[in-house]
Design an enzyme around this catalytic site. Sequence first.
Site, short mmCIF file in Angstrom:
data_model
loop_
_atom_site.label_atom_id
_atom_site.label_comp_id
_atom_site.label_asym_id
_atom_site.label_seq_id
_atom_site.Cartn_x
_atom_site.Cartn_y
_atom_site.Cartn_z
N LYS A 22 21.72 79.83 99.52
CA LYS A 22 22.82 80.46 98.77
C LYS A 22 22.31 81.73 98.09
O LYS A 22 22.94 82.78 98.17
CB LYS A 22 23.34 79.50 97.71
CG LYS A 22 24.16 80.13 96.60
CD LYS A 22 24.64 79.14 95.58
CE LYS A 22 23.72 78.90 94.44
NZ LYS A 22 23.65 79.92 93.41
N ASN A 23 21.15 81.62 97.45
CA ASN A 23 20.66 82.75 96.63
C ASN A 23 20.08 83.88 97.46
O ASN A 23 19.78 84.94 96.95
CB ASN A 23 19.65 82.25 95.59
CG ASN A 23 20.35 81.40 94.53
OD1 ASN A 23 21.58 81.33 94.49
ND2 ASN A 23 19.57 80.74 93.70
N ARG A 92 28.70 84.64 88.78
CA ARG A 92 27.87 85.68 88.19
C ARG A 92 27.19 86.54 89.25
O ARG A 92 27.01 87.74 89.07
CB ARG A 92 26.83 84.98 87.32
CG ARG A 92 25.76 85.86 86.86
CD ARG A 92 24.66 85.13 86.19
NE ARG A 92 23.55 86.03 86.04
CZ ARG A 92 23.53 87.05 85.21
NH1 ARG A 92 24.57 87.25 84.43
NH2 ARG A 92 22.51 87.85 85.14
N CYS A 116 27.08 81.82 80.95
CA CYS A 116 27.46 80.55 81.58
C CYS A 116 26.73 79.47 80.80
O CYS A 116 25.99 79.73 79.87
CB CYS A 116 27.09 80.54 83.07
SG CYS A 116 25.35 80.44 83.34
N ARG A 121 22.75 85.03 79.89
CA ARG A 121 22.73 85.77 81.16
C ARG A 121 23.00 87.27 80.98
O ARG A 121 23.99 87.81 81.45
CB ARG A 121 23.72 85.17 82.18
CG ARG A 121 23.73 83.68 82.35
CD ARG A 121 22.54 83.09 83.07
NE ARG A 121 22.29 83.52 84.41
CZ ARG A 121 22.70 82.88 85.51
NH1 ARG A 121 23.44 81.82 85.41
NH2 ARG A 121 22.37 83.32 86.72
N ASP A 124 21.06 93.64 81.01
CA ASP A 124 20.42 94.88 80.54
C ASP A 124 19.44 95.46 81.56
O ASP A 124 19.35 96.68 81.73
CB ASP A 124 19.72 94.64 79.20
CG ASP A 124 18.70 93.50 79.30
OD1 ASP A 124 19.08 92.40 79.74
OD2 ASP A 124 17.53 93.72 78.98
N LEU A 125 18.73 94.60 82.29
CA LEU A 125 17.74 95.11 83.26
C LEU A 125 18.44 95.77 84.46
O LEU A 125 18.00 96.80 84.97
CB LEU A 125 16.82 93.98 83.71
CG LEU A 125 15.95 93.37 82.61
CD1 LEU A 125 15.20 92.15 83.14
CD2 LEU A 125 14.98 94.40 82.02
N ASP A 308 15.43 76.39 88.78
CA ASP A 308 16.53 75.71 89.50
C ASP A 308 16.16 74.31 89.97
O ASP A 308 16.99 73.60 90.51
CB ASP A 308 16.97 76.54 90.72
CG ASP A 308 17.60 77.84 90.30
OD1 ASP A 308 17.80 78.71 91.16
OD2 ASP A 308 17.89 77.99 89.11
N ARG A 400 29.29 74.32 94.49
CA ARG A 400 28.99 75.76 94.49
C ARG A 400 27.72 76.03 95.28
O ARG A 400 27.57 77.09 95.89
CB ARG A 400 28.79 76.26 93.04
CG ARG A 400 30.03 76.27 92.21
CD ARG A 400 29.80 76.99 90.91
NE ARG A 400 29.19 78.30 91.19
CZ ARG A 400 28.79 79.14 90.24
NH1 ARG A 400 28.90 78.82 88.98
NH2 ARG A 400 28.27 80.31 90.54
#
Length: 421
Positions: A22-23, A92, A116, A121, A124-125, A308, A400
């Site tokens: 997924k990621n 997100r 979340c 979360r 800024d970066l 995770d 998800r």
Amino acid sequence: MDKLIVEGGVPLRGAVEVSGSKNSLLPILAATLLTRERCVLKNAPDLRDTVSMLKLLRYLGVAYEFKDHTISLRPNGLERYEAPYKLVATMRASFCVLGPLLARYRKARVSLPGGCIIGVRPVDLHLKGLSKLGAGIQIKEGYVIAEARRLRGAHIYLGGSFGSSVLATGNVMMAATLASGTTVIENAACEPEVVDLARFLMKMGAKIKGEGSPYLEITGVKELHGAEYEVIPDRIEAATLIMAAGVTRGEVLVKKARAEHMMAVLEKLQDAGMNFKIMRDAVLVKKTSRRFKPTDVVTLPYPGFPTDVQAQFMTLMSVSDGISVITEKIYPDRFMHVAELNRMGAQVKREGPYAVVHGIRCLSGAPVMASDLRASAALVLAGLVARGKTEVSRIYHLDRGYERLEEKLKALGAKIERVKE
Ligand code: EPZ
């Protein structure tokens, strides 16, 4: 809403195949915005998050077909550069369309993702990196508005107070592929999913060096062409399935599990007393008769122990024969699963970013509620090993990021059913 009913105590047996990552897929889908040509993505997991990202892409101007884990994408004539709140808020990761939209249209208006349950979360970066590339950034009415007459290569340090950022690295790397000149990203994320994104971009014609290291170098090109790509297997799902086999004292062949993507996890599972054999393209979990040994874990950016997998590991330690300390250094609030595990008899005490786990002999089945994706997985693992029946509600969180998890576990002998709430 659906829930899962799990009867514990069955050792899992057989073989199971890990789905695509997924990621890896989500930022790669965003990267297809960088070209007007057709792309084909293989080994795409059929998840809620996949569909969420595809809906956003369709709104932005990409037509797609998704069949048999293959997604083909091509422009649909719309050329929108705004990602609305209603689409970004659901997931997100949608925020990583910002870089590609800015690079393609020289402007972008993307809703801030909001926090979340696992943490604030911040972004800024992401914004720091894009402004270093020459973008003017404004925050207005909950949206990031980014504009740049021209994106210029820059030397960017992208480390934050929690270390590197996966999706900030992705956003900036994608924007830099079409900037003029060379961009260096220091303290880039090294996750296998970032490497996968870089490899997809290179197949599109991008010039990238150092993927997988904290030092990325991207030389801008005029344009990117379409590409065909197969995403890597999901290392987090693989770890979850390996742990399901271990916690039920079963014997399972986890196919397509890439040990080289999970070394920190496999080492900790070995320390805890699990037996497994690393094979070329699989991990064979062997039966263990002993209880898990208590094992401390600190979550860190890759190649450290992944945040995770923290919740799932806590489930294993909750039935170990001693005291383990779990330190969450990426999302210090990522402990929503503690209260639910304690409802099942676990003895976990949270102190800020630390959770002290006193192992007990056996968890007891109970009705529990999923709160986020990985906490859901931890509760399913707990149900597999608890005495009696566990009902895990709100499993839309699980859907998800895990493709048909209950079917995969049932095929391994687990007593698990999905029912309507
Ligand atoms: C990715 O999220 C993953 N999501 C997350 O997986 C994963 O937990 C996380 O990386 C860390 O490994 C996807 O890839 C879609 P980060 P991301 O930016 O990129 C802080 C799952 O369960 N930070 O690497 O959003 C941040 O608060 C999900 O599949 C800033 O301070 O995470 C965190 O403490 C959950 N400023 C740390 O960095 C920023 O601008 C790492 O976050 C960005 C992040």
